[in-house]
Write an enzyme that holds these catalytic residues in place. Structure first.
Site, PDB file in Angstrom:
ATOM      1  N   GLU A 143     -10.781 -12.121  45.498  1.00  0.00           N
ATOM      2  CA  GLU A 143     -11.126 -12.950  46.898  1.00  0.00           C
ATOM      3  C   GLU A 143     -12.761 -13.221  46.935  1.00  0.00           C
ATOM      4  OE1 GLU A 143      -7.430 -11.869  49.703  1.00  0.00           O
ATOM      5  OE2 GLU A 143      -8.942 -10.459  49.689  1.00  0.00           O
ATOM      6  N   CYS A 168     -19.461 -14.871  49.694  1.00  0.00           N
ATOM      7  CA  CYS A 168     -19.305 -13.629  49.383  1.00  0.00           C
ATOM      8  C   CYS A 168     -18.797 -13.469  48.258  1.00  0.00           C
ATOM      9  CB  CYS A 168     -18.597 -13.066  50.616  1.00  0.00           C
ATOM     10  SG  CYS A 168     -18.526 -11.157  50.500  1.00  0.00           S
ATOM     11  N   CYS A 192     -12.065  -0.753  43.001  1.00  0.00           N
ATOM     12  CA  CYS A 192     -13.295  -0.270  42.797  1.00  0.00           C
ATOM     13  C   CYS A 192     -13.238   1.162  42.890  1.00  0.00           C
ATOM     14  CB  CYS A 192     -14.182  -0.615  44.189  1.00  0.00           C
ATOM     15  SG  CYS A 192     -15.663   0.339  44.388  1.00  0.00           S
ATOM     16  N   CYS A 211     -14.748   4.641  48.675  1.00  0.00           N
ATOM     17  CA  CYS A 211     -15.340   4.859  50.169  1.00  0.00           C
ATOM     18  C   CYS A 211     -13.974   4.799  51.211  1.00  0.00           C
ATOM     19  CB  CYS A 211     -16.220   3.470  50.472  1.00  0.00           C
ATOM     20  SG  CYS A 211     -17.699   3.620  49.355  1.00  0.00           S
ATOM     21  N   CYS A 240     -12.749   1.555  53.294  1.00  0.00           N
ATOM     22  CA  CYS A 240     -12.826   0.234  52.404  1.00  0.00           C
ATOM     23  C   CYS A 240     -11.326   0.013  51.723  1.00  0.00           C
ATOM     24  CB  CYS A 240     -14.047   0.297  51.543  1.00  0.00           C
ATOM     25  SG  CYS A 240     -13.749  -1.065  50.273  1.00  0.00           S
ATOM     26  N   CYS A 297     -15.287  -8.362  56.357  1.00  0.00           N
ATOM     27  CA  CYS A 297     -15.886  -7.268  55.164  1.00  0.00           C
ATOM     28  C   CYS A 297     -14.989  -5.931  55.160  1.00  0.00           C
ATOM     29  CB  CYS A 297     -17.131  -6.448  55.870  1.00  0.00           C
ATOM     30  SG  CYS A 297     -18.468  -7.712  56.030  1.00  0.00           S
TER      31      CYS A 297
HETATM   32  N1  SAH Z   1     -19.522  -2.138  46.813  1.00  0.00           N
HETATM   33  C1  SAH Z   1     -20.595  -2.615  47.605  1.00  0.00           C
HETATM   34  C2  SAH Z   1     -20.331  -4.138  48.034  1.00  0.00           C
HETATM   35  C3  SAH Z   1     -19.013  -4.373  48.492  1.00  0.00           C
HETATM   36  S1  SAH Z   1     -18.470  -4.021  49.992  1.00  0.00           S
HETATM   37  C4  SAH Z   1     -21.096  -1.883  48.663  1.00  0.00           C
HETATM   38  O1  SAH Z   1     -20.381  -0.942  48.841  1.00  0.00           O
HETATM   39  O2  SAH Z   1     -22.119  -1.863  49.019  1.00  0.00           O
HETATM   40  C5  SAH Z   1     -19.676  -5.108  51.184  1.00  0.00           C
HETATM   41  C6  SAH Z   1     -19.763  -4.144  52.454  1.00  0.00           C
HETATM   42  O3  SAH Z   1     -18.705  -3.957  53.423  1.00  0.00           O
HETATM   43  C7  SAH Z   1     -20.214  -2.738  52.392  1.00  0.00           C
HETATM   44  O4  SAH Z   1     -21.463  -2.278  52.963  1.00  0.00           O
HETATM   45  C8  SAH Z   1     -19.043  -2.033  52.574  1.00  0.00           C
HETATM   46  O5  SAH Z   1     -19.438  -0.537  52.812  1.00  0.00           O
HETATM   47  C9  SAH Z   1     -18.495  -2.789  53.719  1.00  0.00           C
HETATM   48  N2  SAH Z   1     -17.273  -2.471  54.349  1.00  0.00           N
HETATM   49  C10 SAH Z   1     -16.131  -1.920  53.412  1.00  0.00           C
HETATM   50  N3  SAH Z   1     -15.116  -1.550  54.170  1.00  0.00           N
HETATM   51  C11 SAH Z   1     -15.474  -2.119  55.217  1.00  0.00           C
HETATM   52  C12 SAH Z   1     -14.431  -2.317  56.579  1.00  0.00           C
HETATM   53  N4  SAH Z   1     -13.269  -1.889  56.662  1.00  0.00           N
HETATM   54  N5  SAH Z   1     -15.131  -2.795  57.727  1.00  0.00           N
HETATM   55  C13 SAH Z   1     -16.408  -3.152  57.709  1.00  0.00           C
HETATM   56  N6  SAH Z   1     -17.219  -3.114  56.642  1.00  0.00           N
HETATM   57  C14 SAH Z   1     -16.532  -2.772  55.397  1.00  0.00           C
HETATM   58 FE1  SF4 Z   2     -16.366  -0.033  46.506  1.00  0.00          FE
HETATM   59 FE2  SF4 Z   2     -15.499  -0.444  48.838  1.00  0.00          FE
HETATM   60 FE3  SF4 Z   2     -17.123   1.764  48.483  1.00  0.00          FE
HETATM   61 FE4  SF4 Z   2     -18.169  -0.950  48.277  1.00  0.00          FE
HETATM   62  S1  SF4 Z   2     -17.443   0.166  50.123  1.00  0.00           S
HETATM   63  S2  SF4 Z   2     -18.517   0.911  46.796  1.00  0.00           S
HETATM   64  S3  SF4 Z   2     -16.444  -1.895  47.429  1.00  0.00           S
HETATM   65  S4  SF4 Z   2     -15.120   1.404  47.670  1.00  0.00           S
END
Ligand code: SAH
Ligand code: SF4
Length: 364
Positions: free
Chosen positions: A91, A104, A111, A115, A118, A344
């Site tokens: 996306e 974006c 991934c 996390c 996420c 996000c």
């Molecule tokens: N992998 C990279 C970039 C992609 S995520 C990273 O982790 O930085 C982009 C941002 O969205 C990151 O700061 C991530 O932690 C945040 N993010 C992920 N899941 C989210 C959620 N459910 N709600 C709000 N932000 C989220």
């Molecule tokens: Fe991967 Fe999501 Fe963690 Fe970013 S926030 S490193 S996309 S698992």
């Protein structure tokens, strides 16, 4: 076998030209046709010799991912679901604002870093995107925003996409070589000509790769901090076990010696009752006094089965005020496009599971 020219940066294209018996400077012309004109048919590349055009038509293609769907949210945010083959989707989200248009961009299918908050992380890792699939997102956005602007999404800016953030699906620094090649194209004057300040890589904190990025292509950097101490960060951002906060902040200091901005952006997702107390804010201040930084608080965007809740706006406001009083510039990210699951952390890229998206309902 044809070669997809969208996979090449300036150097790669020059090498390709040499390989097919052409002068390497043709690469600049080709870059402009491919990336600035968005042309896919070599016949239309009018300033190239007919012989070269015919040769290219046999040997090469310009192939971006396929658009599967294209949604515009009530606030003008636009999301494309793109197919990258084998049932895999990624996306890309365009966020129009008064003075800029931010794209974006995704870097991986899924991934591996898992996390816990996420939705991309929950999917697990499938594969890295190719250069063509990464830069193809910008290529598609520029092209469709011009030819099919839909409502309210166009800015006055000719280029339309004025900023890129690598904040879509995936961890960009875990797909280092392809991401850097795509960054090279974003910065190249013959391609997209964006300045390093207008291109941001967001990382969850892969320390060695942050150092490599500093040396190779120091664009603006955002770091996903999300917790003020190692025991909590270990749970939320598991890569912290490998690169704990102290090492991460040292890498940020080093990055600043080459960065196009004089601060690092720390992203901090606000999770109700998990990382959003006043004590957490004070702990953060202690860490961050030594690193020139700005904070971007992201209200958690929910997805089915996440197990987390978004912090109340009151908690977010108090948290922001505590940071601000300590002199840390802090913004709260406006949630954009959540009615089309484009906010996000909501990007899942499932080609098969389109039904809840087409319904357009808020995914909570
Ligand atoms: N992998 C990279 C970039 C992609 S995520 C990273 O982790 O930085 C982009 C941002 O969205 C990151 O700061 C991530 O932690 C945040 N993010 C992920 N899941 C989210 C959620 N459910 N709600 C709000 N932000 C989220
Ligand atoms: Fe991967 Fe999501 Fe963690 Fe970013 S926030 S490193 S996309 S698992």
């Amino acid at each position: 076998m044809t070669t997809n020219l969208l996979n090449y940066d300036a150097k790669g294209l020059a090498d390709f030209c040499t390989e097919i018996g052409e002068k390497p400077f043709r690469a600049k012309q080709l870059l402009r046709w491919i990336h600035q004109s968005g042309i896919t048919d070599f016949v239309d590349m009018s300033d190239l010799a007919k012989g070269l055009r015919e040769k290219l038509a046999v040997l090469a293609v310009i192939e971006s991912p396929q658009i599967i769907s294209d949604y515009v949210a009530a606030d003008g945010t636009r999301k494309w679901l793109l197919s990258v083959g084998a049932g895999n989707g990624i996306e890309t989200v365009f966020i129009p604002e008064a003075n800029r248009g931010t794209l974006c961009v995704s870097s991986q299918v899924g991934c591996a870093l898992a996390c816990t908050f996420c939705s991309t992380g929950k999917q697990g890792f499938n594969r890295n995107l190719t250069v063509a699939e990464i830069i193809g997102q910008l290529w598609i956005a520029n092209k469709t925003l011009k030819t099919d602007p839909k409502k309210d999404t166009l800015t006055d800016n000719d280029r339309v996409v004025s900023n890129v953030v690598m904040m879509g699906m995936g961890e960009p620094l875990a797909n280092f070589d392809n991401v850097v090649m795509a960054l090279d194209l974003m910065l190249d004057d013959h391609a997209y000509g964006l300045s390093r300040r207008r291109v941001t890589v967001s990382t969850s904190g892969l320390v060695p790769a942050m150092d490599r990025l500093r040396e190779r292509c120091p664009v603006a950097l955002a770091v996903s901090l999300h917790a003020p101490n190692d025991s909590l960060r270990d749970q939320l951002v598991p890569i912290n076990k490998k690169y704990p906060i102290k090492e991460l902040l040292a890498a940020c200091q080093r990055y600043l010696t080459a960065a196009p901005r004089d601060f690092i952006t720390f992203e901090y997702v606000m999770l109700d009752g998990v990382n959003d107390s006043v004590e957490h804010a004070h702990e953060l201040i202690n860490w961050c006094k030594i690193t020139p930084c700005k904070f971007n608080l992201i209200p958690f965007n929910s997805f089915p089965g996440s197990g987390f809740k978004r912090s109340s706006s009151e908690a977010v406001r108090i948290f922001r005020d505590v940071l601000m009083q300590a002199g840390l510039v802090t913004t709260v990210r406006k949630t954009r496009g959540d009615d089309i699951a484009a906010a996000c952390g909501q990007l899942a890229g499932q080609v098969k599971d389109k039904t809840r998206r087409t319904a357009g309902g808020k995914v909570e």
